[in-house]
Write a protein that holds these residues in place. Structure first.
Motif, PDB file in Angstrom:
ATOM      1  N   CYS A  33     103.920  21.784  66.193  1.00 30.24           N
ATOM      2  CA  CYS A  33     102.797  22.441  66.858  1.00 30.24           C
ATOM      3  C   CYS A  33     102.361  21.667  68.098  1.00 30.24           C
ATOM      4  O   CYS A  33     102.085  20.462  68.037  1.00 30.24           O
ATOM      5  N   TRP A  34     102.270  22.379  69.206  1.00 28.10           N
ATOM      6  CA  TRP A  34     101.896  21.790  70.486  1.00 28.10           C
ATOM      7  C   TRP A  34     100.423  21.417  70.547  1.00 28.10           C
ATOM      8  O   TRP A  34     100.000  20.641  71.401  1.00 28.10           O
ATOM      9  N   HIS A  35      99.613  21.917  69.638  1.00 27.13           N
ATOM     10  CA  HIS A  35      98.184  21.631  69.682  1.00 27.13           C
ATOM     11  C   HIS A  35      97.879  20.144  69.543  1.00 27.13           C
ATOM     12  O   HIS A  35      96.885  19.663  70.077  1.00 27.13           O
ATOM     13  N   GLY A  36      98.688  19.424  68.796  1.00 21.74           N
ATOM     14  CA  GLY A  36      98.547  17.967  68.725  1.00 21.74           C
ATOM     15  C   GLY A  36      97.381  17.458  67.915  1.00 21.74           C
ATOM     16  O   GLY A  36      96.883  16.356  68.190  1.00 21.74           O
ATOM     17  N   CYS A  37      96.923  18.194  66.915  1.00 17.35           N
ATOM     18  CA  CYS A  37      95.790  17.740  66.095  1.00 17.35           C
ATOM     19  C   CYS A  37      96.174  16.469  65.334  1.00 17.35           C
ATOM     20  O   CYS A  37      97.168  16.461  64.594  1.00 17.35           O
ATOM     21  N   ALA A  38      95.387  15.433  65.495  1.00 21.65           N
ATOM     22  CA  ALA A  38      95.734  14.127  64.934  1.00 21.65           C
ATOM     23  C   ALA A  38      95.807  14.143  63.417  1.00 21.65           C
ATOM     24  O   ALA A  38      96.553  13.374  62.811  1.00 21.65           O
ATOM     25  N   TYR A  39      95.040  15.013  62.780  1.00 23.10           N
ATOM     26  CA  TYR A  39      94.913  15.014  61.325  1.00 23.10           C
ATOM     27  C   TYR A  39      95.844  15.992  60.619  1.00 23.10           C
ATOM     28  O   TYR A  39      95.785  16.135  59.408  1.00 23.10           O
ATOM     29  N   CYS A  40      96.711  16.684  61.343  1.00 21.37           N
ATOM     30  CA  CYS A  40      97.484  17.788  60.768  1.00 21.37           C
ATOM     31  C   CYS A  40      98.392  17.327  59.625  1.00 21.37           C
ATOM     32  O   CYS A  40      99.289  16.501  59.818  1.00 21.37           O
ATOM     33  N   TYR A  41      98.170  17.890  58.449  1.00 19.81           N
ATOM     34  CA  TYR A  41      98.944  17.493  57.266  1.00 19.81           C
ATOM     35  C   TYR A  41     100.403  17.931  57.353  1.00 19.81           C
ATOM     36  O   TYR A  41     101.260  17.411  56.650  1.00 19.81           O
TER      37      TYR A  41
END
Length: 240
Positions: A33-41
């Motif tokens: 995912c390009w969104h880059g959320c630091a917490y993404c499981y």
């Protein structure tokens, strides 16, 4: 800025059986995912392919180009019972790749033709592009859109979710979906200790959700599994 690398793949299966969740089936048009959320499981899934759950998860996006056709075949199987399918459980189905590939839209078209219940979870406001299809699904079957929103703080959001639409844009998407007669919920998840967990901040998200027409708010706590822990803690140290 580094551009995403899209890797087109052909899959043999579409639906994933899920356990321990309020739904039994999931569907993910993309991996990474390009969104880059630091917490993404879901970052850990890139490690299965010997890729970095950090930078590679954001940069190398696998596109399941034949997913709608495989989905159609699976929904036509004699044993399929038209159970609800959750779209976007491990990657955002409306990340920027969708503007180009339209895999999510084509899958929703399949669900509409088969009158099969489903839901979409996203941070992406691109879902508004498919407002017509969302209305059709809501007319013929059980359908909802879940917008992920963990804070109204635009600066904090930009640091934790660097390439996502700002909170105000997501709330406008909620409002447009609700006005179109589509059930839309807010996923207030994950709640981040010391960052987004102040009672007044959580209450503000709930109020904003209600003010913009959301039907419900569903909270969830932070889960830091292997590989994700290192990415998240490193990102918090650098950015927040």
């Amino acid at each position: 800025m580094v551009r995403p690398e899209y890797v087109e793949v052909r899959v043999k299966a579409a639906l994933n059986r899920v356990r321990g969740m309020p739904f039994r089936w999931s569907l993910n048009p993309y991996r990474g995912c390009w969104h880059g959320c630091a917490y993404c499981y879901a970052r850990v899934t890139h490690a299965y392919y010997d890729l970095d759950p950090g930078a590679d998860f954001e940069r190398i996006i696998f596109v399941k180009v034949n997913l709608p056709e495989i989905l159609q075949a699976e929904l036509l199987r004699p044993g399929w019972k038209a159970e609800r399918v959750a779209i976007g459980t491990a990657t955002d189905p409306y990340q920027p790749a969708e503007a180009r590939y339209r895999v999510t839209r084509r899958c929703l078209e399949v669900f509409a033709r088969r009158v099969n219940p489903c839901s979409v979870t996203t941070k992406g406001t691109l879902v508004i592009r498919d407002l017509d299809l969302c209305q059709e699904l809501a007319r013929v079957t059980e359908f909802s859109v879940n917008i992920s929103l963990i804070s109204l703080d635009g600066d904090l959001s930009r640091r934790l979710e660097p390439r996502t639409p700002p909170p105000a844009s997501r709330l406008r998407a909620v409002e447009r979906l609700a006005a179109a007669g589509i059930r839309v919920n807010i996923f207030l998840a994950p709640i981040l200790p010391g960052l987004t967990d102040r009672p007044e901040d959580l209450a503000a998200v709930v109020r904003a959700a209600a003010d913009h027409g959301a039907a419900g708010v569903y909270p969830g706590v932070l889960r830091l599994g292997p590989a994700v822990r290192e990415v998240f803690l490193g990102g918090v140290g650098e950015e927040v």
